[in-house]
Design a protein around this motif. Structure first.
Motif, PDB file in Angstrom:
ATOM      1  N   ALA A 303       0.806  -1.225   0.000  1.00 39.76           N
ATOM      2  CA  ALA A 303       0.000   0.000   0.000  1.00 39.76           C
ATOM      3  C   ALA A 303       0.839   1.275   0.000  1.00 39.76           C
ATOM      4  O   ALA A 303       0.301   2.374   0.143  1.00 39.76           O
ATOM      5  CB  ALA A 303      -0.978   0.015   1.178  1.00 39.76           C
ATOM      6  N   GLU A 304       2.168   1.155  -0.190  1.00 37.41           N
ATOM      7  CA  GLU A 304       3.027   2.333  -0.304  1.00 37.41           C
ATOM      8  C   GLU A 304       3.517   2.556  -1.724  1.00 37.41           C
ATOM      9  O   GLU A 304       3.568   3.683  -2.199  1.00 37.41           O
ATOM     10  CB  GLU A 304       4.224   2.219   0.649  1.00 37.41           C
ATOM     11  N   ASN A 305       3.906   1.454  -2.382  1.00 36.62           N
ATOM     12  CA  ASN A 305       4.322   1.595  -3.784  1.00 36.62           C
ATOM     13  C   ASN A 305       3.749   0.466  -4.650  1.00 36.62           C
ATOM     14  O   ASN A 305       4.152   0.279  -5.790  1.00 36.62           O
ATOM     15  CB  ASN A 305       5.844   1.626  -3.919  1.00 36.62           C
ATOM     16  N   GLY A 306       2.808  -0.287  -4.093  1.00 33.24           N
ATOM     17  CA  GLY A 306       2.161  -1.368  -4.823  1.00 33.24           C
ATOM     18  C   GLY A 306       1.329  -2.208  -3.880  1.00 33.24           C
ATOM     19  O   GLY A 306       1.226  -1.912  -2.673  1.00 33.24           O
ATOM     20  N   PHE A 307       0.722  -3.246  -4.443  1.00 34.08           N
ATOM     21  CA  PHE A 307      -0.072  -4.177  -3.637  1.00 34.08           C
ATOM     22  C   PHE A 307       0.357  -5.608  -3.938  1.00 34.08           C
ATOM     23  O   PHE A 307       0.718  -5.930  -5.076  1.00 34.08           O
ATOM     24  CB  PHE A 307      -1.566  -4.048  -3.974  1.00 34.08           C
ATOM     25  N   TYR A 308       0.301  -6.456  -2.911  1.00 36.88           N
ATOM     26  CA  TYR A 308       0.476  -7.894  -3.168  1.00 36.88           C
ATOM     27  C   TYR A 308      -0.513  -8.687  -2.325  1.00 36.88           C
ATOM     28  O   TYR A 308      -0.929  -8.273  -1.243  1.00 36.88           O
ATOM     29  CB  TYR A 308       1.914  -8.356  -2.910  1.00 36.88           C
ATOM     30  N   ALA A 309      -0.912  -9.826  -2.884  1.00 38.98           N
ATOM     31  CA  ALA A 309      -1.862 -10.740  -2.237  1.00 38.98           C
ATOM     32  C   ALA A 309      -1.209 -12.112  -2.113  1.00 38.98           C
ATOM     33  O   ALA A 309      -0.178 -12.379  -2.740  1.00 38.98           O
ATOM     34  CB  ALA A 309      -3.141 -10.834  -3.072  1.00 38.98           C
ATOM     35  N   GLU A 322      -8.669  -2.928  -8.754  1.00 38.22           N
ATOM     36  CA  GLU A 322      -9.796  -1.986  -8.755  1.00 38.22           C
ATOM     37  C   GLU A 322      -9.416  -0.682  -8.058  1.00 38.22           C
ATOM     38  O   GLU A 322      -9.735   0.420  -8.536  1.00 38.22           O
ATOM     39  CB  GLU A 322     -11.001  -2.626  -8.073  1.00 38.22           C
ATOM     40  N   LYS A 323      -8.716  -0.782  -6.935  1.00 36.80           N
ATOM     41  CA  LYS A 323      -8.292   0.426  -6.215  1.00 36.80           C
ATOM     42  C   LYS A 323      -7.411   1.308  -7.088  1.00 36.80           C
ATOM     43  O   LYS A 323      -7.565   2.537  -7.112  1.00 36.80           O
ATOM     44  CB  LYS A 323      -7.530   0.031  -4.939  1.00 36.80           C
ATOM     45  N   LEU A 324      -6.496   0.690  -7.792  1.00 36.74           N
ATOM     46  CA  LEU A 324      -5.591   1.463  -8.639  1.00 36.74           C
ATOM     47  C   LEU A 324      -6.294   1.986  -9.886  1.00 36.74           C
ATOM     48  O   LEU A 324      -6.028   3.105 -10.340  1.00 36.74           O
ATOM     49  CB  LEU A 324      -4.380   0.605  -9.026  1.00 36.74           C
ATOM     50  N   TYR A 325      -7.181   1.186 -10.437  1.00 35.76           N
ATOM     51  CA  TYR A 325      -7.939   1.627 -11.608  1.00 35.76           C
ATOM     52  C   TYR A 325      -8.756   2.875 -11.288  1.00 35.76           C
ATOM     53  O   TYR A 325      -8.819   3.812 -12.086  1.00 35.76           O
ATOM     54  CB  TYR A 325      -8.854   0.498 -12.076  1.00 35.76           C
ATOM     55  N   GLU A 326      -9.331   2.900 -10.108  1.00 34.18           N
ATOM     56  CA  GLU A 326     -10.221   4.006  -9.726  1.00 34.18           C
ATOM     57  C   GLU A 326      -9.473   5.232  -9.230  1.00 34.18           C
ATOM     58  O   GLU A 326     -10.068   6.280  -9.020  1.00 34.18           O
ATOM     59  CB  GLU A 326     -11.182   3.528  -8.624  1.00 34.18           C
ATOM     60  N   GLU A 332       0.065   7.170  -9.757  1.00 33.56           N
ATOM     61  CA  GLU A 332       1.225   8.045  -9.962  1.00 33.56           C
ATOM     62  C   GLU A 332       2.153   8.041  -8.751  1.00 33.56           C
ATOM     63  O   GLU A 332       3.384   8.046  -8.898  1.00 33.56           O
ATOM     64  CB  GLU A 332       0.748   9.454 -10.288  1.00 33.56           C
ATOM     65  N   GLN A 333       1.573   8.032  -7.550  1.00 30.67           N
ATOM     66  CA  GLN A 333       2.394   7.972  -6.336  1.00 30.67           C
ATOM     67  C   GLN A 333       3.188   6.671  -6.279  1.00 30.67           C
ATOM     68  O   GLN A 333       4.388   6.662  -5.966  1.00 30.67           O
ATOM     69  CB  GLN A 333       1.497   8.089  -5.102  1.00 30.67           C
ATOM     70  N   SER A 338       8.184   3.385  -6.575  1.00 33.38           N
ATOM     71  CA  SER A 338       8.763   2.137  -7.084  1.00 33.38           C
ATOM     72  C   SER A 338      10.020   2.392  -7.898  1.00 33.38           C
ATOM     73  O   SER A 338      11.010   1.654  -7.799  1.00 33.38           O
ATOM     74  CB  SER A 338       7.745   1.391  -7.950  1.00 33.38           C
ATOM     75  N   PHE A 339       9.992   3.439  -8.702  1.00 29.67           N
ATOM     76  CA  PHE A 339      11.140   3.770  -9.535  1.00 29.67           C
ATOM     77  C   PHE A 339      12.370   4.036  -8.668  1.00 29.67           C
ATOM     78  O   PHE A 339      13.467   3.523  -8.948  1.00 29.67           O
ATOM     79  CB  PHE A 339      10.816   4.998 -10.390  1.00 29.67           C
ATOM     80  N   HIS A 340      12.200   4.781  -7.604  1.00 26.17           N
ATOM     81  CA  HIS A 340      13.339   5.119  -6.737  1.00 26.17           C
ATOM     82  C   HIS A 340      13.820   3.902  -5.950  1.00 26.17           C
ATOM     83  O   HIS A 340      15.033   3.726  -5.759  1.00 26.17           O
ATOM     84  CB  HIS A 340      12.972   6.270  -5.807  1.00 26.17           C
ATOM     85  N   ILE A 341      12.899   3.046  -5.503  1.00 27.87           N
ATOM     86  CA  ILE A 341      13.297   1.809  -4.818  1.00 27.87           C
ATOM     87  C   ILE A 341      14.111   0.929  -5.754  1.00 27.87           C
ATOM     88  O   ILE A 341      15.138   0.352  -5.381  1.00 27.87           O
ATOM     89  CB  ILE A 341      12.054   1.054  -4.293  1.00 27.87           C
ATOM     90  N   CYS A 342      13.654   0.841  -6.987  1.00 24.63           N
ATOM     91  CA  CYS A 342      14.332  -0.006  -7.970  1.00 24.63           C
ATOM     92  C   CYS A 342      15.731   0.506  -8.281  1.00 24.63           C
ATOM     93  O   CYS A 342      16.692  -0.264  -8.348  1.00 24.63           O
ATOM     94  CB  CYS A 342      13.483  -0.058  -9.246  1.00 24.63           C
ATOM     95  N   LYS A 343      15.858   1.805  -8.454  1.00 24.85           N
ATOM     96  CA  LYS A 343      17.170   2.393  -8.736  1.00 24.85           C
ATOM     97  C   LYS A 343      18.137   2.181  -7.574  1.00 24.85           C
ATOM     98  O   LYS A 343      19.330   1.973  -7.773  1.00 24.85           O
ATOM     99  CB  LYS A 343      17.014   3.896  -9.007  1.00 24.85           C
ATOM    100  N   GLU A 344      17.600   2.209  -6.365  1.00 27.15           N
ATOM    101  CA  GLU A 344      18.438   2.092  -5.169  1.00 27.15           C
ATOM    102  C   GLU A 344      18.843   0.646  -4.886  1.00 27.15           C
ATOM    103  O   GLU A 344      19.997   0.371  -4.537  1.00 27.15           O
ATOM    104  CB  GLU A 344      17.680   2.659  -3.974  1.00 27.15           C
ATOM    105  N   ARG A 345      17.908  -0.298  -5.051  1.00 27.34           N
ATOM    106  CA  ARG A 345      18.155  -1.675  -4.616  1.00 27.34           C
ATOM    107  C   ARG A 345      18.413  -2.670  -5.746  1.00 27.34           C
ATOM    108  O   ARG A 345      19.084  -3.684  -5.533  1.00 27.34           O
ATOM    109  CB  ARG A 345      16.944  -2.199  -3.825  1.00 27.34           C
TER     110      ARG A 345
END
Length: 362
Positions: A303-309, A322-326, A332-333, A338-345
């Motif tokens: 819930a900070e940079n994505g969702f997983y189940a 659905e949450k992201l679609y709506e 955008e957040q 995610s982009f910055h996490i990916c660049k860092e790690r």
């Protein structure tokens, strides 16, 4: 330092992409390298002549005497400091070749996937005394291996996450190519048709959103090598009346170029070491919903940079989509974080440097 990479793939996958990144990164640091592989290894179509020395052989089972003789001859003629084994089938070949012919170089093994079961031979080869380090692609791969690695060998396990990089692909328009409506929301998935990718859950998620929740403008595009499972998957799509909203494109060259056409990336796997595809979605600023496998808890903060189940929970996956679609602002957040996490790690630079550190330590 001379490295002999050993890769037994005959089709393209995430492992081959990571090896490509690694070889090119090590080249930039002046490391001499060679590749031992089959004639039909997909990397042979990508590497340039001056990038890496190639030793390729016709397909033989890696436990055949013909294979063992050729492999040991290459090792002795090239005389590498380190053999880096990238696939499990060629690990078998290395162990047997060493038992029969005695090979001098140090050995590093990369372990990318989760094993379904471990035979006596598997346990023997992963504990083989002449393996100096085992590079695990995630904490979960390390945990999986620790069940079969002896206590004295546990110190050989190291974690090096996959790396990804952004490339400037030509934009792809799936809307125009497939005559989709202007308000179409495109959900992508990249993965070969294997049981571990659990594409039935992907299809069930589509059914839940489109037929049960009524989101008729959602369109799913699945990219990956077809297999013996494909016919059953296509039948399920047909049975659920999803033919107008669910497209299987098969293998596509430069699959990463499709991220520009995805509004969201969904991974439904039930077992993964990585996976690289989620990291690529992050670097290409595509929102991610995924099952909780592999490196996901270290790449996605819930819930900070994505969702997983959890695995197979298609309704939860659908609700997150659905949450992201709506909520375009939330999308955008998520992609910026995610982009910055990916660049860092998860950069290619980290992959290359950490692997080189392991080479130097052994």
């Amino acid at each position: 330092m001379k490295i002999l990479h050993v890769n037994g793939a005959r089709s393209w996958g995430g492992n081959e992409q990571q090896l490509l990144y690694l070889v090119r990164g090590l080249n930039s640091k002046g490391i001499e390298q060679a590749l031992f592989c089959y004639h039909k290894n997909p990397l042979l179509d990508i590497f340039k002549e001056d990038e890496i020395k190639i030793f390729n052989v016709a397909y033989k089972k890696p436990y055949s005497f013909d294979f063992l003789k050729k492999f040991s001859a290459v090792v002795k003629s090239y005389a590498p400091d380190i053999i880096h084994v990238h696939t499990g089938n060629f690990l078998t070949g290395y162990v047997l070749a060493d038992l029969f012919y005695g090979l001098a170089p140090k050995v590093v093994l990369s372990k990318k996937g989760i094993s379904r079961n471990m035979s006596f031979l598997s346990k023997f080869k992963y504990n083989y005394r002449k393996i100096d380090k085992i590079i695990c692609v995630s904490e979960r791969v390390k945990d999986d291996l620790e069940h079969v690695i002896s206590l004295k060998n546990k110190s050989k396990l190291e974690i090096v996450w996959d790396g990804v990089t952004w490339e400037n692909w030509e934009p792809i328009s799936l809307k125009s190519k497939y005559n989709l409506p202007e308000d179409a929301f495109i959900i992508g998935n990249i993965g070969n048709h294997t049981r571990s990718k659990d594409l039935k859950t992907l299809i069930n998620t589509a059914n839940y959103l489109i037929n049960k929740k009524g989101y008729k403008n959602l369109y799913f595009f699945q990219i990956g090598h077809f297999s013996g499972l494909t016919a059953e998957l296509k039948e399920l799509v047909n049975d659920l009346n999803l033919n107008s909203n669910f497209f299987m494109l098969g293998f596509q060259e430069n699959a990463s170029s499709y991220f520009s056409a995805f509004d969201l990336f969904l991974m439904s796997s039930k077992k993964e070491g990585g996976p690289t595809s989620v990291l690529e979605a992050m670097i290409y600023k595509t929102p991610v919903v995924s099952t909780n496998v592999g490196v996901i808890p270290y790449a996605i903060r819930q819930a900070e940079n994505g969702f997983y189940a959890e695995v197979e929970e298609y309704e939860d996956l659908g609700d997150y989509i659905e949450k992201l679609y709506e909520n375009e602002e939330l999308r955008e957040q998520f992609v910026e974080k995610s982009f910055h996490i990916c660049k860092e790690r998860f950069s290619v630079e980290c992959l290359v440097q950490k692997t080189l550190d392991i080479y130097q330590n052994v």
